[in-house]
Design an enzyme around this catalytic site. Structure first.
Site, PDB file in Angstrom:
ATOM      1  N   ASP A 212      -6.834   6.405  24.501  1.00 56.66           N
ATOM      2  CA  ASP A 212      -7.373   5.183  23.926  1.00 56.66           C
ATOM      3  C   ASP A 212      -7.366   5.287  22.394  1.00 56.66           C
ATOM      4  OD1 ASP A 212      -8.808   2.529  24.745  1.00 56.66           O
ATOM      5  OD2 ASP A 212     -10.113   3.401  23.207  1.00 56.66           O
ATOM      6  N   TYR A 346     -12.005  -0.979  15.229  1.00 58.52           N
ATOM      7  CA  TYR A 346     -10.878  -1.839  15.602  1.00 58.52           C
ATOM      8  C   TYR A 346     -10.484  -2.740  14.435  1.00 58.52           C
ATOM      9  CZ  TYR A 346     -10.921  -0.535  20.537  1.00 58.52           C
ATOM     10  OH  TYR A 346     -10.809   0.155  21.716  1.00 58.52           O
ATOM     11  N   HIS A 399      -8.083   4.852  32.947  1.00 58.70           N
ATOM     12  CA  HIS A 399      -8.326   4.841  31.509  1.00 58.70           C
ATOM     13  C   HIS A 399      -9.211   6.008  31.087  1.00 58.70           C
ATOM     14  CE1 HIS A 399      -8.531   3.074  27.538  1.00 58.70           C
ATOM     15  NE2 HIS A 399      -9.843   3.235  27.552  1.00 58.70           N
TER      16      HIS A 399
END
Length: 423
Positions: A212, A346, A399
């Site tokens: 990730d 982000y 994930h």
């Protein structure tokens, strides 16, 4: 045991009132305490903070039930309410606190931000140093179950030759690391901080791993190629997320991966858009409501959502993804007040600029877990990383691969880095 300094409370990524105690009795070399400002670290959350958490969960103002029978409108009410019931009636933060405090934890200031990390040295001679980076909506919690197998392989079906010295840092803005007070902490800056951390720890040769956001950090570390980095391992193909249009789409496997990416880009990436463009806006909810934080974190990808929802609704956990472990992770975000600072990472990456990046020149290993957002085919991994030295598709895992399947994940890392140990 001394109490926290004001600097630790303000800079250490700790929510107001959360106590951090410092001790030297952590089972690690005392030289850590003086070398390059590395300080032992310990967590002690006041009871009032835990009572406030339970009170806020109990006082949740619930939305009406979704109007569909699937997750297309978001996190389903039944799953969220089941999670809340467990959180208020059966979850025990003190269990997790004791677990993490039994590990050697430290902080050190790098580039103006305190970096929290776990550092476990193997007892086996010749162990290979490994720095692993978590992602979002994860934390160091998702990596904890791999510590034993990676550092003490003879107890977990491996040999002494499989041993690693393990460094698990928290990304700035996550967990117990500091929350940046200025702009510029995108993944390449974090990668540079990791190179400095490994230098401070005295490691002159090491490998790195990430998934990730951690995959983006590790990808950048590979492109920086700092002195001593032997190779990297990834379980998310970052170049495909950056620019999937250049990847080949000829075989059935390539077409399936491309289709999965398109589904994610049209129906599953709402969190990514919001955190990349308006992290402060969602932050008001993430810092005010524990259930809003939990729902935001659960609504990441279809595979992990269904695994988490099912376990709270009474089904058997998927691998190691238990109710307790899920709430360890969510509670860590809540108690450290890092919902918005993690989201800002982000935004930083989205505003980092589009300058050209150097190629990765060190060996790259890749594990394509079947439950990831998309299962990258070998051709995509090879196209993205011409130095690909290992590729494998494990039979299970998604994930949160290290968290769900620590045994399979450990086997992947042992195989991925075996050829680099003699370098």
């Amino acid at each position: 045991m001394s109490g926290p300094t004001r600097r630790q409370l303000l800079q250490g990524g700790i929510a107001a009132g959360l106590s951090v105690a410092v001790t030297s009795a952590l089972g690690e070399s005392p030289a850590h305490a003086s070398r390059d400002g590395i300080r032992p670290f310990r967590v002690a959350v006041p009871n009032r903070q835990l009572a406030d958490l339970r009170g806020r969960v109990a006082a949740t103002r619930w939305p009406s039930r979704e109007l569909v029978d699937d997750r297309t409108q978001g996190v389903q009410l039944a799953a969220a309410q089941a999670l809340a019931r467990f959180w208020t009636t059966r979850y025990d933060w003190r269990r997790f606190e004791a677990k993490i405090n039994a590990l050697p934890q430290f902080t050190t200031e790098i580039d103006g931000v305190d970096i929290h990390f776990i550092h476990v040295r193997s007892r086996h001679a010749g162990a290979l140093p490994l720095i692993m980076t978590h992602g979002w909506p994860g934390s160091i919690v998702e990596l904890l179950e791999t510590i034993g197998p990676l550092t003490n392989p003879t107890v977990y079906g491996g040999t002494a030759a499989d041993a690693f010295h393990l460094v698990l840092p928290s990304i700035p803005g996550y967990g117990f690391s500091g929350q940046p007070t200025g702009l510029g902490w995108e993944t390449s800056r974090t990668a540079r901080a990791w190179a400095e951390l490994m230098r401070r720890l005295g490691y002159t040769r090491y490998v790195a791993q990430g998934g990730d956001v951690g995959a983006a950090v590790t990808d950048n570390l590979g492109r920086l190629a700092p002195a001593g980095l032997l190779g990297i391992h990834l379980n998310l193909l970052v170049p495909a997320l950056r620019n999937a249009t250049v990847l080949p789409k000829n075989t059935d496997e390539e077409k399936a991966a491309d289709a999965a990416l398109k589904v994610f880009g049209t129906t599953g990436n709402g969190y990514l858009v919001e955190q990349s463009t308006r992290p402060e806006t969602i932050g008001y909810a993430l810092l005010d409501s524990p259930v809003a934080l939990a729902a935001w974190m659960l609504d990441h990808d279809t595979d992990s959502y269904h695994k988490i929802a099912r376990v709270f609704l009474g089904e058997a956990p998927a691998g190691n993804l238990t109710r307790e472990h899920i709430l360890d992770n969510i509670s860590l975000y809540w108690l450290t007040g890092t919902g918005v600072s993690a989201a800002r990472a982000y935004w930083e990456s989205a505003h980092a600029g589009g300058g050209s990046m150097p190629p990765v020149t060190v060996p790259v290993a890749f594990s394509a877990f079947p439950g990831e957002i998309f299962q990258a085919p070998r051709s995509w991994a090879q196209f993205s990383y011409p130095t690909l030295s290992y590729y494998h598709q494990p039979v299970r895992g998604g994930h949160f691969a290290a968290w769900e399947e620590p045994g399979l994940f450990t086997a992947e890392l042992r195989a991925a880095f075996r050829s680099l140990r003699a370098l």
